[in-house]
Design a protein around this motif. Sequence first.
Motif, PDB file in Angstrom:
ATOM      1  N   LEU A 147       0.679  -1.280  -0.027  1.00  0.00           N
ATOM      2  CA  LEU A 147       0.090  -0.035  -0.062  1.00  0.00           C
ATOM      3  C   LEU A 147       0.823   1.294  -0.082  1.00  0.00           C
ATOM      4  N   MET A 149       0.071   8.070  -5.768  1.00  0.00           N
ATOM      5  CA  MET A 149      -0.779   8.827  -4.957  1.00  0.00           C
ATOM      6  C   MET A 149      -2.374   9.182  -5.570  1.00  0.00           C
ATOM      7  N   SER A 153      -4.087   6.867  -6.795  1.00  0.00           N
ATOM      8  CA  SER A 153      -4.777   5.655  -6.271  1.00  0.00           C
ATOM      9  C   SER A 153      -5.133   5.768  -4.931  1.00  0.00           C
ATOM     10  N   TRP A 154      -4.356   6.146  -4.088  1.00  0.00           N
ATOM     11  CA  TRP A 154      -4.475   6.763  -2.788  1.00  0.00           C
ATOM     12  C   TRP A 154      -5.720   7.526  -2.637  1.00  0.00           C
ATOM     13  N   SER A 155      -5.627   8.673  -3.535  1.00  0.00           N
ATOM     14  CA  SER A 155      -6.839   9.427  -3.539  1.00  0.00           C
ATOM     15  C   SER A 155      -8.198   8.955  -3.683  1.00  0.00           C
ATOM     16  N   SER A 214      -9.445   7.165  -0.679  1.00  0.00           N
ATOM     17  CA  SER A 214      -9.593   7.961   0.330  1.00  0.00           C
ATOM     18  C   SER A 214     -11.111   8.363  -0.067  1.00  0.00           C
ATOM     19  N   GLY A 234      -5.296  13.879  -5.593  1.00  0.00           N
ATOM     20  CA  GLY A 234      -4.571  13.000  -6.085  1.00  0.00           C
ATOM     21  C   GLY A 234      -3.817  13.288  -7.502  1.00  0.00           C
ATOM     22  N   TYR A 284       5.484  11.865   0.941  1.00  0.00           N
ATOM     23  CA  TYR A 284       4.372  11.021   0.265  1.00  0.00           C
ATOM     24  C   TYR A 284       3.593  10.393   1.775  1.00  0.00           C
ATOM     25  N   VAL A 292      -0.529  10.739   2.311  1.00  0.00           N
ATOM     26  CA  VAL A 292      -1.640   9.554   2.626  1.00  0.00           C
ATOM     27  C   VAL A 292      -2.127   9.751   3.672  1.00  0.00           C
ATOM     28  N   ILE A 311      -6.288  10.354   3.989  1.00  0.00           N
ATOM     29  CA  ILE A 311      -7.190   9.338   4.803  1.00  0.00           C
ATOM     30  C   ILE A 311      -7.875   9.890   5.899  1.00  0.00           C
TER      31      ILE A 311
END
Lengths: 107, 200, 656
Positions: C222, C227, C229-231, C234, C296, C313, C317, C321
């Motif tokens: 993870l 980034m 994909s992280w956004s 979330s 993102g 980074y 993240v 979140i």
Amino acid sequence: MANHDTGAHKSHGGSFKSYLIGFLLSIVLTIIPLVVVLNDMMSRNATLIVILAMAVLQFLVQLFFFMHIRDEEKPRYNLMTLILAVVILLTIVAGSIWIMTYNMTAG
Amino acid sequence: MAHAASHHDHDHGHHDQEELKTFGFWIFLMTDCILFATLFATFVVLRLNTSGGPTAEELFSMPGIIAETFILLTSSFTSGLAVLSMQKGDKKGLIGWLIVTLALGIAFVTMEITEFVHMVHEGATISTSGFLSSFFTLVGAHGLHVSIGIVWMIALVLQLARRGITSVTKRKVTIISLYWHFLDVVWIFVFTVVYLMGVM
Amino acid sequence: MLDNLKEFASEFFVTGDPLILGAQVSIALTMIAIVIVLTYFKKWRWLWTEWLTTVDHKKIGIMYIIASLLMLFRGGVDALLMRTQLAMPELNFLEAEHYNQIFTTHGVIMILFMAMPLMFGLFNIIVPLQIGARDVAYPFLNSMSFWLFFWGAMLFNMSFVIGGSPDAGWLAYPPLSELSHSPGVGQNFYIWGIQISGIGSLATGINFIVTILKMRAPGMRLMKMPMFSWSVLSSCISIIFAFPILTVTLFLLFLDRFLGAHFFTLDGGGNPMMYINLIWMWGHPEVYIVVLPAFGIFSEVVAAFSRKKLFGYASMVFAMIAISVAAFFTWAHHFFTMGSGANVNAFFAVTTMIIAIPTGVKVFNWLFTMFRGKIQFTTPMMWAIAFIPCFVVGGMTGVLLSVAPADFQFHNSYFLIAHFHQVLIGGVVFGYFAGLYYWWPKMFGFKLNEHLGKWAFWFWNIGFYVCFMPQYLLGLMGMTRRINVYDFDMGWQPLNVVSTIGAFLMGIAFLFQVWQIAHSIKFHKKDTTGDSWGVGRTLEWSIPSPAPVYNFATIPVADERDWWWEEKERREQGIQPKAIPLEPIHMPKNSAIPFIKSLCWFTAGFGFVFNWLWIAIPGLIGVAICMLVRSFQYDTDYYIQVDEIKRTEAALRGAN
Ligand code: HEM
Ligand SMILES: [Cu+2]
């Protein structure tokens, strides 16, 4: 593919015994609040606390004995989403009550 | 992506597929939790707004509700037993327990409908008061979930009879039993917040 | 008989307004034209097999984007109509009633039918490519989401030619939206249009959470994930918890209108405040749902065109979140004036200010990423840079609004209008534009013309400030929102004229973009590298553009943060990746069920809008049948064999 059957939702854990224990516990946890309420055994607030506590306990019983949340492999995404859901759920219910107590239009 | 007809050496891939679906269903259940939370919040806020109509205490008859509660509790248990039979590869037991669960589910829904019809006859309808609007919607939403579960379970029994226990049908049984336990949990809170607190 | 029919038609169709008549005629003509073109070129079958029944995430993404750009056009026209009306005092261009309809449809369309689908389009196209997956977790459900959105949007948009538009504001507060105050069908269109597409959004949320958590390439832990994909993750977390609230709230409003229930009515023990409370429990997270993916995108674009690793980074993240969860604890700041008491207001004012902190962290991260980078001013990068000042000002005016006592002053004024357009346009729209320009070559295999793009950029930006800066002042001068006329002696005219000019500059900017797309389709240079900008850092740039159906012939072990960047450096040093043998690829089959089932939902919704159960019930039965049919389907996927993969790859790679 039996050799893969180790994770939580795959095996769905549990033995007959655990199901039975869960079932008996939930029966007991249903009867207690019933008895308390129908016989007017306690004060209003105490009753409220008892019946809500029993409901929560019963939720946990189902979660552990029927849904086998404990057997989940890591990372425990099921558990994480559940916890988040419960937090938001409580926010929705408690938040609404809190905000709306000032806006109750009696009727 | 469900199971393809030929699955000899790709079993592992399929297996992951099925696991993926179970996880997605779990998340769906979490969204359903929020759906019920919103209905509960509305009910709690509006529960005293009877607008001159009947109150909870006047309306609810506990014996029926208690019976419904135990029926649903038992069905949650039997759906668990169905899964247990499945794990043992016992198709007959699996279908048998699912049918028992179905019967209990149908009994529950029937009793609930009877209860509603009775209330409507007494003049307590969804448009009587804020309290009754939220009552019928919350309890009705749960009843609707159970009814959908029943139709779904019937479809599943047919599939099991035809195809036996495969990784796909296995996943489907796992999912529906989760759904069923979940509905039981929701009912516990309906029972507590709507009925017990109503007559308290 | 004929008279009856005439009477029915005059009620059914919206009549009596030349603007609407023009729209009706042009819609009819467009539809006829589409049918003729498709028939003439014999494209019906192609449309059906390649698009309407597809489960390919890339095609679904493209359909989302096309639909959302059309909606941007419709919402934009609404905006220009309003700004025209407001340019002069005592103008009679739009009647009050018509004005109300237009700001309502503008708001709903911009947020639910423009921003959301544009966002989902980018999710769809990019996320699987970026994490090294062959599709999303549930391709069938994905197609269902799209068609639910599409038919929901159609239902909503229909309202302005058939039956009449909703006019109770974009959140439809009761009692205005109740049957007692809005007896027409407009509110029903509102409820069902949003409801149907909302179910689709919820499904998308689930789909992408599972995709991201469970389908990443081997090695991509993870904390190695790109980034964007992280956004998305979330944003989807917020979606799955917020959208059920919307579903219930709208359903309760429906019950009020349809069955005479008393949830939000003034009489019978209902409580309209409860609606406001509930709708904002969805509405506030919704704002973050649309803005998080923009964050993102900025992170990707800024890092790529500064040719540097993203600064901070982990903090990024964490911030995302944190925002997606904290968004659930601030909703009451939207109704400080409702009278919930000092404690409630104080609590929510504080949570609101706290949420500004992670946002601030992000801005600094982007700045540090650019600091000493070799910045390339391409169009995506320009949008990203333009976003920063715009969002900072928007954020600061937002914090001003969150000061509960001050809000009593600003509430419902043009100050508020300026604030939220600043974050929505400056944050969301600019962000999605950056993403659209950045990933366009990945979608279609060619870049958009940069020259025209820069014209569009400057028109948008100048237009934006010219349009909305005066509105802050207008708000302070006391101009309230949702008014269609004002007096000469208020002294608001000069600023309003300026603001309208700004709006038209943005209109021109949109035309530039249309021209840009048309021009680039005609005169583009085909990209043959797959890494169109030459600065790609993440997995999606390692495969050909547009990507083949199965995305990755073999899935790489992507165990570094900017895997493709590192891989390129390794290849430069002559270290070739280990060849992974090809294997047959497991793919989902196309399905017509999502389209048909969503059409059934549309039918049911349409029936409920007009209270015609003879249409609604068959629609619902259709939905149930589709579900059952699907449940009994077992033959739902197929394999692409190795030689076919080889052929495809040779054709795609052969070009370079
Ligand atoms: C393209 C430039 C835009 C212009 C010129 C514009 C203009 C306007 C105007 C004049 C109003 C009505 C103000 C009133 O009378 O109360 C309005 C309301 C609104 N706009 Fe925009 N807008 C634009 C873009 C957007 C975008 C991109 C979004 C969302 C993503 C958006 C969301 C809204 C919302 C939610 C409302 C409130 C509607 C209501 O009062 O119910 N707008 N806009
Ligand atoms: Cu907010």
